[in-house]
Design an enzyme around this catalytic site. Structure first.
Site, PDB file in Angstrom:
ATOM      1  CG  ASP A 186      42.360 -70.529 -79.661  1.00  0.00           C
ATOM      2  OD1 ASP A 186      42.581 -71.410 -80.442  1.00  0.00           O
ATOM      3  OD2 ASP A 186      41.498 -70.576 -78.942  1.00  0.00           O
ATOM      4  CD  GLU A 193      40.152 -79.294 -80.971  1.00  0.00           C
ATOM      5  OE1 GLU A 193      40.936 -78.694 -80.094  1.00  0.00           O
ATOM      6  OE2 GLU A 193      41.257 -79.662 -81.517  1.00  0.00           O
TER       7      GLU A 193
END
Ligand SMILES: Cc1ncc(COP(=O)(O)O)c(C=O)c1O
Lengths: 265, 389
Positions: A62, A51
């Site tokens: 995040d 990824e």
């Protein structure tokens, strides 16, 4: 078709009754000059695919570690073009499937078709957009699939049964099962909810299922491995980059981490 | 045409929508349904109206600013949101959302704040209604609005400093959203402006339209020619604009020109930005060609934001309102002007609106101008003193 690289990897793992390891790493770490080497080292340590994070200024899915990684990459001038180029070189060198992970505005500013075409030109297999729910995914998923790439959609522990059915009906290349509530980051205790989510998804479909978010130790990965086709590990690896003193240290430390996760799966 | 509510996907034309992580989607759907049900429930409305009247002190007056009118040469009316409890319009929305959170059975609320007014309003509503409250605030804003930090703490709220980015409003929203992704089952996120994913822009407008609805009622036949409000995320502006939209009245939103539009250091998302996605909604943004959102700049923490509510994007594209901008220096002059002519020290945010009417005096001659005085300036006194020295 670039997506095939990904689907055949999952098929091979399924045939071997084992679980794929998909490390997340922000493109451009530890620095742009060593970015490709970083991914090559992870391939050597047993990664099944990647990824590749395309950094974005406001990554609201995040936690602090990946935020910091992204901010560093952005500060060294890594944006969409550089990120795709790194992904392309990684695919060419390792032969492994790469997905790009970013946020909706990065895709929309490039234009979904242009974004997908450029990603396909670089050999990318799939696209993950952290802030793109099913309801808004249509035009981007269509563009991605027109370009021969796979679109990933998320399912979370909070996802209702009705939503889960609609996510399955949209036929993503795989379902990204959010293993824990909350943003990316390390967890001391593994979520108890990943298994339940995996069970709900498995009851509906055999579309590949990859679990990620909050899987930060090999033990935690091992605990969920049986219920998924793949596991994504991000913060635990990016932290190693942030803690390393030199690019070489960062690369060897991340490789060690990937090896430990691979061994546990 | 102005829309009663956005379409089923939360769109105002091509703006708005719901670009949020999947983890939040069920909560956004739940919130939409809970708000829909509450908003037509006479019991909820009666409770909200009671609190707005007896706790907030609504209706806020419309004040005929005679000395300012005489000086500028046209008639100026001030909608006195600065007189609302806690000192700004933010309380209208905070009380509404915290009441809704309680009705939804959520024991905890979180909020972001820039100038601190929304944080204080949410802390106040949480204290009043007995909910736990945490507020995210950028480091830079904690410094320049320290008075409001103490107020929140006194009200029993924990203020969490945000160190990412420039330490301003955009970063505080990011951090509040991140908290919410992890706590969504027990927590309601009280967004402070008409931004964020659907249903927030619509819901916050409905809670803030009391400003315009009241103004229409107070003015009767005596309608203004122009309505002016400052625009950060755009909640006080849409609150006063919405009921006036479509009546042939000139609606003017004033953004932050910061150090000057030409310097690139400003917060004029509608004037200078382009469409993109930030904080869950499609709207005008300050961004580069790669889709990276740029830092905004404004002396006023409440206007220091690189995005804007999607309904304003829609209003601008349809010509339902127009958007102008005022620099930091001009806004300081606006503070002095109102303080000396009317005995009212406005918030730096609101001073942008005051300053614009002074600057545009030429085109406003002979008109009646209603300015939304969104907040009072106590919080800014120290910062203004420093800017002047
Ligand atoms: C007094 C005042 N006016 C205006 C604003 C800007 O917000 P909005 O554009 O949502 O009204 C703020 C925000 O903190 C404020 O405190």
């Amino acid at each position: 078709m670039s997506a095939e690289r990904l689907t055949s990897m999952f098929a091979a793992r399924r045939a071997g009754n084992s679980t794929a390891l998909l490390p997340f790493m922000t493109a451009g770490l530890p620095d742009p000059g060593h970015a490709v080497e970083m991914f090559e080292a992870m391939a050597g340590a047993g990664a099944d695919g990647f990824e590749v994070g395309i950094p974005y200024s406001d990554p609201l899915m995040d936690g602090p570690i990946i935020q910091e990684g992204g901010a560093r990459a952005l500060a060294t001038g890594v944006g969409l073009e550089e990120g795709l180029e790194i992904a392309g070189r990684v695919v060419a060198r390792t032969g492994l499937p790469a997905l790009v992970m970013t946020y909706a505005n990065v895709v929309v500013q490039a234009g979904p078709d242009e974004f997908a075409r450029r990603a396909a030109d670089h050999g990318v297999s799939g696209v993950i957009v952290a802030d793109l729910p099913l309801e808004e995914a249509g035009p981007i998923q269509e563009a991605v699939e027109r370009a021969g790439l796979g679109m990933v959609l998320f399912a979370a522990p909070t996802t209702t049964e009705a939503r889960l059915r609609r996510i399955v009906d949209a036929e993503p290349v795989f379902i990204y099962g959010v293993a824990d509530l909350g943003v990316t980051g390390e967890r001391k205790v593994a979520s108890s909810r990943a298994g339940e989510l995996a069970g709900r998804i498995r009851a509906l479909t055999d579309i590949p299922l990859v679990l990620g978010v909050g899987i930060s130790t090999p033990e935690q990965a091992a605990a969920v491995a049986a219920s998924a086709d793949g596991v994504i590990v991000g913060s635990a690896l990016v932290r190693r980059v942030l803690e390393a003193r030199t690019p070489a240290d960062a690369i060897s430390s991340v490789a060690t981490g990937v090896r430990e996760f691979r061994a546990a799966l | 045409m102005k829309l009663e509510r956005p379409d089923s996907r939360g769109r105002f034309g091509e703006f708005g929508g719901r670009f949020a992580p999947e983890t939040l989607m069920p909560a956004l759907e739940e919130l939409e349904h809970a708000f829909e049900a509450a908003w037509v429930d006479p019991g909820f409305r009666a409770e909200l109206d009671r609190l707005l009247k007896d706790f907030v002190g609504r209706p806020t007056p419309i004040f005929e600013a005679e000395r300012l009118s005489a000086q500028l040469g046209f008639r100026v009316l001030l909608k006195r949101e600065d007189l609302a409890h806690t000192g700004a319009h933010k309380i209208n929305n905070a009380i509404g959302q915290v009441l809704l959170a309680r009705r939804m059975g959520k024991p905890r609320v979180i909020a972001e704040t820039g100038a601190g007014q929304h944080g204080v309003a949410t802390a106040t509503a949480a204290a009043l209604l007995g909910l736990e409250c945490e507020v995210f605030m950028g480091e830079k804003d904690i410094e320049r609005q320290s008075l409001n930090v103490y107020r929140m703490q006194m009200l029993g709220t924990r203020v969490i400093p945000v160190t990412s980015g420039a330490g301003t409003l955009k970063d505080a929203v990011n951090e509040a959203m991140r908290d919410w992704v992890g706590t969504v089952e027990t927590t309601h996120y009280v967004i402070g402006s008409v931004v964020g994913p659907h249903p927030f822009p619509w819901m916050v407008r409905e809670f803030q339209r009391v400003i315009g609805d009241e103004s229409l009622e107070q003015l009767g036949e005596d309608l203004p020619d122009v309505v002016v409000a400052c625009v950060g995320g755009g909640s006080n502006a849409i609150g006063i604009f919405y009921p006036f939209a479509g009546l042939g009245i000139d609606l003017v939103g004033v953004e932050a020109a910061g150090e000057g539009i030409e310097t690139g250091r400003h917060g004029a998302s509608l004037g200078e930005g382009s469409p993109g996605i930030l904080h869950g909604t499609r709207t005008y943004l300050l961004q580069n060609a790669d889709g990276q959102v740029q830092e905004a700049h404004s002396i006023s923490a409440g206007l220091d934001y690189p995005g804007v509510g999607p309904e304003h994007a829609y209003f601008q594209d349809l010509g339902l309102a127009r958007y102008v901008s005022i620099t930091d220096d001009e806004s300081l002059e606006g503070v002095s002007l109102l303080a000396r002519t009317e005995g009212i020290i406005p918030a730096l945010e609101s001073a942008h609106a005051i300053s614009w009417i002074a600057k545009a005096a030429g085109e406003l001659q002979g008109k009646t101008v209603l300015v939304n005085l969104s907040g009072r300036g106590d919080k800014d006194v120290q910062q203004i003193a420093e800017a002047r020295s």
